[in-house]
Design an enzyme around this catalytic site. Structure first.
Site, PDB file in Angstrom:
ATOM      1  N   GLU A   1       1.115  -1.098   0.212  1.00 58.25           N
ATOM      2  CA  GLU A   1       0.222   0.216  -0.035  1.00 58.25           C
ATOM      3  C   GLU A   1       0.698   1.240  -0.099  1.00 58.25           C
ATOM      4  O   GLU A   1       1.992   1.049   0.886  1.00 58.25           O
ATOM      5  CB  GLU A   1      -1.061   0.310   0.571  1.00 58.25           C
ATOM      6  CG  GLU A   1      -2.227   0.622   1.232  1.00 58.25           C
ATOM      7  CD  GLU A   1      -1.946   2.093   2.059  1.00 58.25           C
ATOM      8  OE1 GLU A   1      -1.789   3.048   1.256  1.00 58.25           O
ATOM      9  OE2 GLU A   1      -1.799   2.047   2.947  1.00 58.25           O
TER      10      GLU A   1
ATOM     11  N   CYS B   1      -1.750   8.503   3.868  1.00 56.48           N
ATOM     12  CA  CYS B   1      -2.587   8.489   2.657  1.00 56.48           C
ATOM     13  C   CYS B   1      -3.488   8.724   1.697  1.00 56.48           C
ATOM     14  O   CYS B   1      -3.197   8.988   0.887  1.00 56.48           O
ATOM     15  CB  CYS B   1      -1.821   7.016   2.678  1.00 56.48           C
ATOM     16  SG  CYS B   1      -2.499   5.597   3.175  1.00 56.48           S
TER      17      CYS B   1
END
Ligand code: UN1
Length: 454
Positions: free
Chosen positions: A228, A262
């Site tokens: 990720e 993020c």
């Protein structure tokens, strides 16, 4: 090699200094492999019960953990408490999710034959986690890894090592020896872990460059990787939106926790018809966000993680080619604070138009139409999360399939996650199976096809 973890709000406060690596990878992997064999043979219900005990133990130490997160990575205390509560909920969720169906049966060649596909643990999982969610991110990897019968080697970010020590101590104390091993140090320790022959799978959260390196190394060894990575998330505002609510939500999604998520909003793409009004509301909403010490209950925007992060964020604002509407300067304080910056961009280019800055910085872009807004949103190498603000059902329904993002949200901020649904990005943001919810099973188990004949 000597490592330092500092309080970003008061850098003279050294949270931890250590010489790393503090443990050797090979013996830890050998202990984990042995523990994994016994754990895989433990009934799923017993593994789930152990995770419930972990959740209770974490809940009991929640105050202490939240205070340490705030001190070590500068997360606003209210968000830090929320993060620990989320981690507790994640262990509770997998404590029962492990009892969900673990395969399917198929019609066989004869009515008595059993033809089935069933999931089994993969073995030893390496968990490489970032500093920004130092409890929730490792937990949404560790909890399903353990639930589905694996052992874990956990390599935290140097900046969050003290938090990782406390988290590992609490979790490992409730588990058989060797099942969760902490390996402290920098990227060299991460690389040694992926290279270790007893490691069967690696899950990573962090930068694009770090994730690509892990994925290449894993591919060379023939083991699965789940990565990720970065995002550059758009929030689109259409004419039918509730502009007051949109401005509030977007301001916090962009600047909360100094934009160090993020999932933070980096690009705000606004339809021409409402551009001026939204811009003015947004400037007011951003200026109202309190930039104070993260241990203060009122804090919404704390410091950046270190001095280098702050100077590269200021440099990105300067080089953006846009006009700064508010913020962008360092605060007069020892901590690494930056006034949240909103920048009007003439076009989607330059460091704010293309790159993840990971700071309280966002670019504002004008779109000619809803279609143009979607085109701008998709014109990015990344694809983690996109938001659309509209009260018109038709516009929302058109945007949903058109946005190539792992998560698409209507009238909700880009940041903030539900732990029981799949999480992961499209394009350069994600690689491998999704994380969280039942989707996590795909990574932490392997499917074997079974045939039993009479
Ligand atoms: C959130 O938005 O609450 O590193 C979580 C990150 C993400 C998690 C975001 N993996 O920022």
């Amino acid at each position: 090699m000597s490592h330092l973890s500092l309080n970003p709000a008061r850098p003279s406060d050294v949270v931890l200094e250590f010489d790393g690596p503090t443990a050797a990878v090979a013996p830890a992997a050998a202990r984990a492999a042995q523990a994994a064999r016994a754990w895989a043979a433990t009934p799923a219900a017993a593994r789930g019960a152990a995770l419930s005990v972990v959740a209770d133990a974490l809940e009991q130490r929640a105050g202490e953990l939240a205070a340490l997160v705030t001190r070590e990575v500068g997360k606003p205390i209210v968000e830090a408490r929320g993060e620990i509560a989320r981690a507790v909920a994640i262990y509770r969720y997998y404590a029962t999710a492990v009892l969900a169906p673990d395969g399917e049966t198929y019609p066989g060649a004869s009515p008595s034959a059993i033809l089935a596909a069933r999931r089994y643990p993969v073995g030893v999982c390496a968990v490489i986690a970032p500093w920004n969610f130092p409890v929730a991110t490792p937990s949404w990897k560790i909890a399903p890894a353990l639930a589905y019968g694996n052992a874990v080697l956990f390599k935290p970010a140097v900046e969050a090592t003290a938090t990782a020590r406390l988290l590992s101590e609490i979790v490992a104390a409730q588990l058989p020896d060797g099942l969760l091993e902490l390996l402290e140090g920098g990227a060299d320790v991460g690389a040694a872990l992926v290279a270790e022959e007893r490691v069967d799978a690696v899950t990573f959260t962090g930068s694009l460059a770090g994730g690509r390196a892990v994925a290449q190394q894993a591919a060379a060894r023939g083991i699965p990787a789940q990565c990720e990575m970065s995002g550059h998330n758009p929030s689109i505002v259409l004419p039918s939106a509730d502009l007051a609510a949109a401005a509030q939500k977007i301001a916090y999604a962009a600047m909360g926790y100094a934009g160090q998520k993020c999932t933070a909003t980096s690009r705000i793409i606004v339809h021409d018809d409402v551009y001026d009004e939204l811009r003015d509301r947004l400037v007011a909403a951003v200026e109202a966000l309190t930039v104070v010490d993260p241990s203060d209950e009122r804090c919404l925007v704390g410091p950046l993680i270190d001095a280098a992060a702050r100077s590269s964020a200021s440099a990105a604002v300067e080089a953006s080619g846009g006009s700064v509407l508010t913020g962008g300067g360092a605060l007069d304080d020892d901590g690494f604070y930056l006034a949240p910056a909103l920048v009007e961009l003439p076009q989607q280019s330059g460091p704010l138009g293309r790159d993840e800055v990971f700071a309280p910085v966002a670019g504002l872009l004008r779109a000619r139409s809803a279609e143009h807004a979607i085109e701008l949103a998709n014109d990015s190498p990344f694809g983690l999360v996109a938001s659309v603000f509209t009260r018109e059902l038709g516009s929302a329904l058109e945007a949903l399939p058109a946005l190539r993002y792992g998560l698409v949200r209507v009238n909700a901020p880009t940041s903030g996650l539900d732990y029981h649904v799949p999480f992961g990005g499209s394009k350069a943001s994600g690689l491998g199976p999704k994380e969280q919810g039942l989707a996590a099973r795909d990574f932490y188990t392997e499917t074997r096809t079974l045939l039993v004949e009479a």
